[in-house]
Scaffold this active site. Sequence first.
Site, mmCIF file in Angstrom:
data_model
loop_
_atom_site.group_PDB
_atom_site.id
_atom_site.type_symbol
_atom_site.label_atom_id
_atom_site.label_comp_id
_atom_site.label_asym_id
_atom_site.label_seq_id
_atom_site.Cartn_x
_atom_site.Cartn_y
_atom_site.Cartn_z
ATOM 1 N N ASP A 38 0.848 -1.207 0.000
ATOM 2 C CA ASP A 38 0.000 0.000 0.000
ATOM 3 C C ASP A 38 0.877 1.249 0.000
ATOM 4 O O ASP A 38 0.809 2.091 0.893
ATOM 5 C CB ASP A 38 -0.952 -0.003 1.194
ATOM 6 C CG ASP A 38 -2.133 0.952 0.988
ATOM 7 O OD1 ASP A 38 -2.263 1.494 -0.130
ATOM 8 O OD2 ASP A 38 -2.902 1.153 1.930
ATOM 9 N N HIS B 112 -8.557 1.424 6.724
ATOM 10 C CA HIS B 112 -8.851 2.670 6.011
ATOM 11 C C HIS B 112 -10.227 3.200 6.401
ATOM 12 O O HIS B 112 -11.130 2.433 6.715
ATOM 13 C CB HIS B 112 -8.795 2.445 4.498
ATOM 14 C CG HIS B 112 -7.424 2.109 4.007
ATOM 15 N ND1 HIS B 112 -7.197 1.613 2.747
ATOM 16 C CD2 HIS B 112 -6.210 2.205 4.597
ATOM 17 C CE1 HIS B 112 -5.899 1.421 2.574
ATOM 18 N NE2 HIS B 112 -5.283 1.770 3.689
ATOM 19 N N VAL C 159 -12.977 7.059 6.158
ATOM 20 C CA VAL C 159 -13.225 8.484 5.975
ATOM 21 C C VAL C 159 -14.100 8.911 7.151
ATOM 22 O O VAL C 159 -15.124 8.282 7.421
ATOM 23 C CB VAL C 159 -13.932 8.785 4.643
ATOM 24 C CG1 VAL C 159 -14.238 10.289 4.527
ATOM 25 C CG2 VAL C 159 -13.080 8.329 3.464
ATOM 26 N N HIS D 30 -8.226 8.415 5.406
ATOM 27 C CA HIS D 30 -7.099 7.478 5.522
ATOM 28 C C HIS D 30 -7.219 6.426 4.435
ATOM 29 O O HIS D 30 -8.099 5.570 4.481
ATOM 30 C CB HIS D 30 -7.122 6.820 6.914
ATOM 31 C CG HIS D 30 -6.055 5.780 7.108
ATOM 32 N ND1 HIS D 30 -6.106 4.841 8.111
ATOM 33 C CD2 HIS D 30 -4.901 5.522 6.431
ATOM 34 C CE1 HIS D 30 -5.040 4.060 8.045
ATOM 35 N NE2 HIS D 30 -4.300 4.444 7.024
ATOM 36 N N HIS E 170 2.374 7.626 5.118
ATOM 37 C CA HIS E 170 3.118 6.841 6.114
ATOM 38 C C HIS E 170 3.573 5.475 5.592
ATOM 39 O O HIS E 170 4.000 4.631 6.369
ATOM 40 C CB HIS E 170 2.319 6.692 7.417
ATOM 41 C CG HIS E 170 0.901 6.227 7.247
ATOM 42 N ND1 HIS E 170 -0.175 6.992 7.644
ATOM 43 C CD2 HIS E 170 0.388 5.093 6.727
ATOM 44 C CE1 HIS E 170 -1.294 6.330 7.380
ATOM 45 N NE2 HIS E 170 -0.978 5.178 6.832
ATOM 46 N N SER F 260 -8.579 11.329 17.938
ATOM 47 C CA SER F 260 -7.291 11.315 17.255
ATOM 48 C C SER F 260 -6.552 12.583 17.665
ATOM 49 O O SER F 260 -7.149 13.502 18.226
ATOM 50 C CB SER F 260 -7.481 11.266 15.738
ATOM 51 O OG SER F 260 -8.105 10.061 15.342
ATOM 52 N N HIS G 96 1.869 6.751 13.297
ATOM 53 C CA HIS G 96 0.776 7.125 12.393
ATOM 54 C C HIS G 96 -0.586 6.816 12.987
ATOM 55 O O HIS G 96 -1.607 7.178 12.408
ATOM 56 C CB HIS G 96 0.935 6.423 11.046
ATOM 57 C CG HIS G 96 0.488 4.992 11.016
ATOM 58 N ND1 HIS G 96 0.902 4.048 11.930
ATOM 59 C CD2 HIS G 96 -0.340 4.337 10.153
ATOM 60 C CE1 HIS G 96 0.358 2.876 11.643
ATOM 61 N NE2 HIS G 96 -0.404 3.021 10.574
ATOM 62 N N LYS H 227 -16.566 3.166 6.929
ATOM 63 C CA LYS H 227 -15.644 2.078 6.623
ATOM 64 C C LYS H 227 -15.967 1.459 5.258
ATOM 65 O O LYS H 227 -15.100 1.306 4.419
ATOM 66 C CB LYS H 227 -15.729 0.994 7.702
ATOM 67 C CG LYS H 227 -15.335 1.450 9.096
ATOM 68 C CD LYS H 227 -13.849 1.738 9.208
ATOM 69 C CE LYS H 227 -13.012 0.493 9.080
ATOM 70 N NZ LYS H 227 -11.566 0.775 9.177
#
Length: 379
Positions: A70, A131, A133, A162, A230, A264, A281, A359
């Site tokens: 990735d 991952h 949003v 992400h 990252h 976060s 990260h 997700k």
Amino acid sequence: MSQEKTASVTVFAGHGSWIESDAVTQCHQVAALPGMIHVAGLPDLHPGKGAPIGAAMASAVLYPHLVGSDIGCGIAVFPIGLKRVVPERLAGRFPDLDRSPEPDDPAWDAVAGDIPAGHRDGLGTVGRGNHFVELARVGTVLDAGHATRLGLTAGDLVLIVHSGSRGLGERILRAHTEVLGAGPAADPAAYLARHDDAVRWGSLNRRLMAARVARALGAEPAGPIVDECHNLVEVRDGTYLHRKGAARGDGRDVLVAGTRGTPSYLVAAHAGPEANYSVAHGAGRKMSRADALVRGRAKHTVEELRRTPVGSLVVCGDRQLLFEEAPTAYKRIEQVIGDLVGSGLATPVVTTVPVVTYKTRDLGPAAQRRDRRRGRGRS
């Protein structure tokens, strides 16, 4: 015959932090590779496939498998202006980020110039795994001056995206491993050219998704105030600095992701050579996906996982993924941030608190039944 010296290993974790022994073992295995100079394990360190995640690894030799498939994965933060925030309503308005936008979707306006490597497959989609949003609200302001420079105040809304290069990075790594396995790149310049395409593609992917979500929620798209990759290789001082689950920490702003049920932290990073100029990260897994699935099913219902302890909603039509990515599968983000601060690697600027975390699309009961029937037909 002289024997090559094993590279040094430093793990940045306090006495109260739990680091899985397999992850430390992987750091030392990487340190023993020819040409390695220094391996830095960040506070979110955990085992990965063939290489540790949450690590920055400096070498005189370029090893594509230390970055993984990735390439270009990262986290970007976008301001978003919304007048009314009702999580239940907004959750239902998120677009289907499992599919690329239609050709006439105005979100394509965020794409300026050529698409890196001409790779359109999957562009504007989030992918699976960790991952996401997320629509989030700025919570506690911890460094008022720095927050002001970023244009952030308490209560502001942001989109956190992400994701990475989707199939492009996988294609690049596979082309290498099919010939050389876990060995070094035969032609570093050629690999880096393809790698750089994937890094740019990942950033473009995050911008396109942010534009899709902003428009769907009734807001005008905006550019990112933070966008840090990252998973990448950086050529620095004549060496190859591989990062796998580690963000660039040399004077940059980084969003260190918690979980969908915890805050976060946006931090100002100032990591030096001992940490290979890198910071964590995210919170970092403390359970494998298999363990999280078994333990989660014993402790939680699906509905419990769709509404988090902070009152946010999770959009996820994949029940297995809900359990695999449960907040309890991750380390405490406060401990990770405390270790970064205690090691002098970063200064917290603001927290962000989830409102809606996407997700994968929520199919709804009728659509889920249709998909199951189609699945049976295909098999």
